[in-house]
Design an enzyme around this catalytic site. Structure first.
Site, PDB file in Angstrom:
ATOM      1  N   THR A 123       0.816  -1.211   0.000  1.00 37.69           N
ATOM      2  CA  THR A 123       0.000   0.000   0.000  1.00 37.69           C
ATOM      3  C   THR A 123       0.848   1.259   0.000  1.00 37.69           C
ATOM      4  O   THR A 123       1.959   1.274   0.542  1.00 37.69           O
ATOM      5  CB  THR A 123      -0.910   0.022   1.246  1.00 37.69           C
ATOM      6  OG1 THR A 123      -1.561   1.290   1.340  1.00 37.69           O
ATOM      7  CG2 THR A 123      -0.120  -0.198   2.523  1.00 37.69           C
ATOM      8  N   TYR A 147      -1.855   0.563  10.057  1.00 37.45           N
ATOM      9  CA  TYR A 147      -2.084  -0.134   8.793  1.00 37.45           C
ATOM     10  C   TYR A 147      -0.837  -0.066   7.920  1.00 37.45           C
ATOM     11  O   TYR A 147      -0.345  -1.086   7.413  1.00 37.45           O
ATOM     12  CB  TYR A 147      -3.286   0.473   8.066  1.00 37.45           C
ATOM     13  CG  TYR A 147      -3.440  -0.014   6.645  1.00 37.45           C
ATOM     14  CD1 TYR A 147      -3.705  -1.349   6.367  1.00 37.45           C
ATOM     15  CD2 TYR A 147      -3.306   0.863   5.570  1.00 37.45           C
ATOM     16  CE1 TYR A 147      -3.838  -1.800   5.059  1.00 37.45           C
ATOM     17  CE2 TYR A 147      -3.443   0.419   4.261  1.00 37.45           C
ATOM     18  CZ  TYR A 147      -3.709  -0.912   4.017  1.00 37.45           C
ATOM     19  OH  TYR A 147      -3.830  -1.358   2.724  1.00 37.45           O
TER      20      TYR A 147
END
Length: 337
Positions: A123, A147
């Site tokens: 990501t 995250y």
């Protein structure tokens, strides 16, 4: 690569949003595919007929060993994990469990079984708040939420693992994934999803009263966050090409951004949804969310130079149109529309 020479691929999280599109791309191109998914956020209907679905967890070493043997697995595409940034701030240990610890277990099982190729769903959140824009792969990675850290730790594990074992990997750093399969075979199906385009098309179809705009005071042209939206089917195509590259050069590992290199603000996206639907969505201005950078735009030069990747859906209105078509079909699937 001829169809009879294509090795079997195990897709983790293959009943989820991005994973199911990767499965479709592999099946369409003639690859043997199997899926493992614990179905906590995935859906059986997202897995195409004829694709074996193993319901279970990627930290189950015995199950993985059985799958690898039954399927003759030679490559893994790893999508399983948790993806909601604000939730990661509120519940970091969930993210280090689901995204980091379980990935470690999966990598270990792959090493034990001698699976030589590994593609990882990473990501742009690993960059944090980058000091430069567009963001290149060598931009310093300084995540600002759990995250991002959970994904960066997995990138680190993969890098260390391939240095010690006969395996190569590709980490694909996604920017903002949106849209749905152009043939409406799959799409974003999660209830309560936080993706802007998903939320906006739900509002356009009367499934939500309004769309929250989190932060209107960023240092951006209109004060709202700017993101690089990539169509999920273009992203899935990149995974198939990345796998071919790993097989062709087994000594090489890759890290590449997945985006178009063009950013749209929250308000620009909502304007586009209004335009595509010929409606006006109610917008509610809210404070910033924890862990959100002002702008995140990719420099996609490396993936374009490394792979023969030619995006087919790099248009905001197209992305929204496909998301809208899927949302309508999802209502039919669930019998509430």
């Amino acid at each position: 690569m001829s169809e009879n020479s294509k090795p079997s691929v195990l897709v983790t999280g293959g009943a989820g949003y991005i994973g199911s599109h990767a499965v479709l791309a592999l099946v369409d191109a003639g690859w043997p595919v199997a899926v493992i998914d614990n179905l906590t956020t995935g859906f059986r209907f997202a897995v195409p007929d004829g694709v074996p679905l193993y319901e279970g967890d990627i930290e189950d070493a015995a199950l993985l060993a059985r799958i690898f043997e039954e399927q003759g697995t030679r490559a893994i595409m790893h999508f399983a994990g948790s993806i909601v940034v604000p939730e990661s701030v509120e519940n970091p240990l969930k993210y280090y469990s689901n995204n980091t610890a379980r990935s470690r277990a999966l990598i270990e099982a792959a090493v034990t079984a001698g699976v030589p190729h590994f593609i990882f769903s990473s990501t742009a959140a690993t960059y944090g708040v980058p000091e430069v824009s567009p963001v290149r792969e060598d931009t310093p990675q300084r995540p600002i939420n759990p995250y991002g850290w959970s994904k960066l730790m997995t990138e680190q594990m993969l890098g260390d693992t391939v240095a010690a074992h006969p395996m190569n990997y590709c980490a694909l750093r996604y920017f903002n994934v949106a849209g749905a399969d152009p043939r409406a075979r799959s799409g974003q199906s999660t209830a309560g999803a936080t993706h802007l385009i998903k939320v906006a098309v739900e509002a356009a179809l009367g499934k939500r009263d309004s769309v929250a705009v989190f932060g209107t005071d960023y240092d951006t042209p209109d004060g709202t966050g700017v993101r690089d939206y990539i169509h999920v089917s273009d992203l899935a195509a990149a995974h198939v090409l990345a796998l071919e590259a790993l097989i062709e050069q087994p000594e090489r590992s890759l890290t590449m951004n997945c985006g178009y290199g063009r950013g749209f603000s929250v308000l620009e996206v909502l304007d586009a949804v209004d335009r595509v639907t010929n409606m006006t969505i109610e917008r509610k201005m809210e404070p910033r969310r924890a862990g959100d950078p002002a702008s995140l735009i990719s420099d996609p030069s490396r993936i374009r130079e490394t792979l023969p990747w030619q995006p087919q859906h790099a248009d905001l209105d197209t992305i929204i149109g496909h998301a809208l078509a899927w949302e309508r079909k999802l209502s039919e699937i669930r019998g509430n529309g």
